[in-house]
Scaffold this motif. Sequence first.
Motif, mmCIF file in Angstrom:
data_model
loop_
_atom_site.group_PDB
_atom_site.id
_atom_site.type_symbol
_atom_site.label_atom_id
_atom_site.label_comp_id
_atom_site.label_asym_id
_atom_site.label_seq_id
_atom_site.Cartn_x
_atom_site.Cartn_y
_atom_site.Cartn_z
ATOM 1 N N THR A 137 0.828 -1.200 0.000
ATOM 2 C CA THR A 137 0.000 0.000 0.000
ATOM 3 C C THR A 137 0.864 1.251 0.000
ATOM 4 O O THR A 137 2.038 1.210 0.351
ATOM 5 C CB THR A 137 -0.913 0.030 1.241
ATOM 6 O OG1 THR A 137 -0.102 0.033 2.417
ATOM 7 C CG2 THR A 137 -1.839 -1.173 1.277
ATOM 8 N N ARG B 145 -1.337 6.392 2.079
ATOM 9 C CA ARG B 145 -2.758 6.596 2.402
ATOM 10 C C ARG B 145 -3.524 5.282 2.546
ATOM 11 O O ARG B 145 -4.720 5.280 2.763
ATOM 12 C CB ARG B 145 -3.403 7.465 1.329
ATOM 13 C CG ARG B 145 -2.855 8.890 1.340
ATOM 14 C CD ARG B 145 -3.439 9.699 0.225
ATOM 15 N NE ARG B 145 -2.719 9.320 -0.993
ATOM 16 C CZ ARG B 145 -3.104 9.577 -2.227
ATOM 17 N NH1 ARG B 145 -4.214 10.210 -2.439
ATOM 18 N NH2 ARG B 145 -2.366 9.211 -3.251
ATOM 19 N N ASN C 223 -3.866 2.963 0.166
ATOM 20 C CA ASN C 223 -4.385 2.462 -1.112
ATOM 21 C C ASN C 223 -3.528 1.291 -1.582
ATOM 22 O O ASN C 223 -2.301 1.382 -1.590
ATOM 23 C CB ASN C 223 -4.349 3.564 -2.171
ATOM 24 C CG ASN C 223 -5.219 4.743 -1.803
ATOM 25 O OD1 ASN C 223 -6.339 4.575 -1.349
ATOM 26 N ND2 ASN C 223 -4.701 5.938 -1.981
ATOM 27 N N LYS D 109 -1.506 -0.823 -3.902
ATOM 28 C CA LYS D 109 -0.769 -0.528 -5.127
ATOM 29 C C LYS D 109 -0.307 -1.793 -5.838
ATOM 30 O O LYS D 109 -0.159 -1.818 -7.047
ATOM 31 C CB LYS D 109 0.464 0.334 -4.817
ATOM 32 C CG LYS D 109 0.128 1.700 -4.284
ATOM 33 C CD LYS D 109 -0.626 2.465 -5.317
ATOM 34 C CE LYS D 109 -0.466 3.943 -5.195
ATOM 35 N NZ LYS D 109 -1.122 4.647 -6.254
ATOM 36 N N ASP E 261 -10.675 -0.346 -8.324
ATOM 37 C CA ASP E 261 -10.518 0.671 -7.291
ATOM 38 C C ASP E 261 -9.133 1.315 -7.278
ATOM 39 O O ASP E 261 -8.929 2.302 -6.572
ATOM 40 C CB ASP E 261 -10.790 0.079 -5.909
ATOM 41 C CG ASP E 261 -12.236 -0.348 -5.739
ATOM 42 O OD1 ASP E 261 -13.089 0.091 -6.536
ATOM 43 O OD2 ASP E 261 -12.511 -1.133 -4.803
ATOM 44 N N ALA E 262 -8.205 0.751 -8.039
ATOM 45 C CA ALA E 262 -6.828 1.261 -8.024
ATOM 46 C C ALA E 262 -6.793 2.701 -8.521
ATOM 47 O O ALA E 262 -7.433 3.047 -9.507
ATOM 48 C CB ALA E 262 -5.929 0.388 -8.894
ATOM 49 N N GLU E 263 -6.056 3.517 -7.784
ATOM 50 C CA GLU E 263 -5.901 4.912 -8.182
ATOM 51 C C GLU E 263 -4.777 5.007 -9.201
ATOM 52 O O GLU E 263 -3.683 4.512 -8.981
ATOM 53 C CB GLU E 263 -5.571 5.779 -6.974
ATOM 54 C CG GLU E 263 -6.735 5.949 -6.043
ATOM 55 C CD GLU E 263 -6.436 6.964 -4.953
ATOM 56 O OE1 GLU E 263 -5.486 7.757 -5.101
ATOM 57 O OE2 GLU E 263 -7.156 6.950 -3.963
ATOM 58 N N VAL E 264 -5.065 5.641 -10.301
ATOM 59 C CA VAL E 264 -4.072 5.846 -11.344
ATOM 60 C C VAL E 264 -3.618 7.297 -11.256
ATOM 61 O O VAL E 264 -4.440 8.214 -11.309
ATOM 62 C CB VAL E 264 -4.651 5.543 -12.743
ATOM 63 C CG1 VAL E 264 -3.622 5.818 -13.821
ATOM 64 C CG2 VAL E 264 -5.157 4.115 -12.812
ATOM 65 N N GLU E 265 -2.322 7.465 -11.091
ATOM 66 C CA GLU E 265 -1.795 8.825 -11.006
ATOM 67 C C GLU E 265 -1.785 9.433 -12.396
ATOM 68 O O GLU E 265 -1.204 8.888 -13.326
ATOM 69 C CB GLU E 265 -0.401 8.806 -10.404
ATOM 70 C CG GLU E 265 -0.385 8.298 -8.980
ATOM 71 C CD GLU E 265 1.020 8.160 -8.424
ATOM 72 O OE1 GLU E 265 1.958 8.691 -9.035
ATOM 73 O OE2 GLU E 265 1.148 7.508 -7.388
ATOM 74 N N LYS E 266 -2.455 10.551 -12.513
ATOM 75 C CA LYS E 266 -2.550 11.209 -13.807
ATOM 76 C C LYS E 266 -1.491 12.295 -13.903
ATOM 77 O O LYS E 266 -1.271 13.037 -12.953
ATOM 78 C CB LYS E 266 -3.937 11.819 -13.997
ATOM 79 C CG LYS E 266 -5.033 10.781 -14.030
ATOM 80 C CD LYS E 266 -6.387 11.416 -14.188
ATOM 81 C CE LYS E 266 -7.458 10.335 -14.173
ATOM 82 N NZ LYS E 266 -8.783 10.896 -14.212
#
Length: 71
Positions: free
Chosen positions: A9, A12, A14, A16, A48-53
Amino acid sequence: MIDGINFITDERGNIKSILLDLKQFKKDNVSAISILNSLSDLQQLINDAEVEKEPPNTWELAKEKLKGLKT
């Protein structure tokens, strides 16, 4: 949860990455089916994975980058 499945993770909390320890599975005589069953929510984890833009490349940003190349 099966020993040998570890979630990596960020700060935060999340998720990864997922680390699968094949040696631990072999040591514990874990079957592939039980591993797959433990990862039955994998699609939801992917969704749900956050993709860094990356920020959009603006003309101002491009000029700043080019300015640094001149020197």
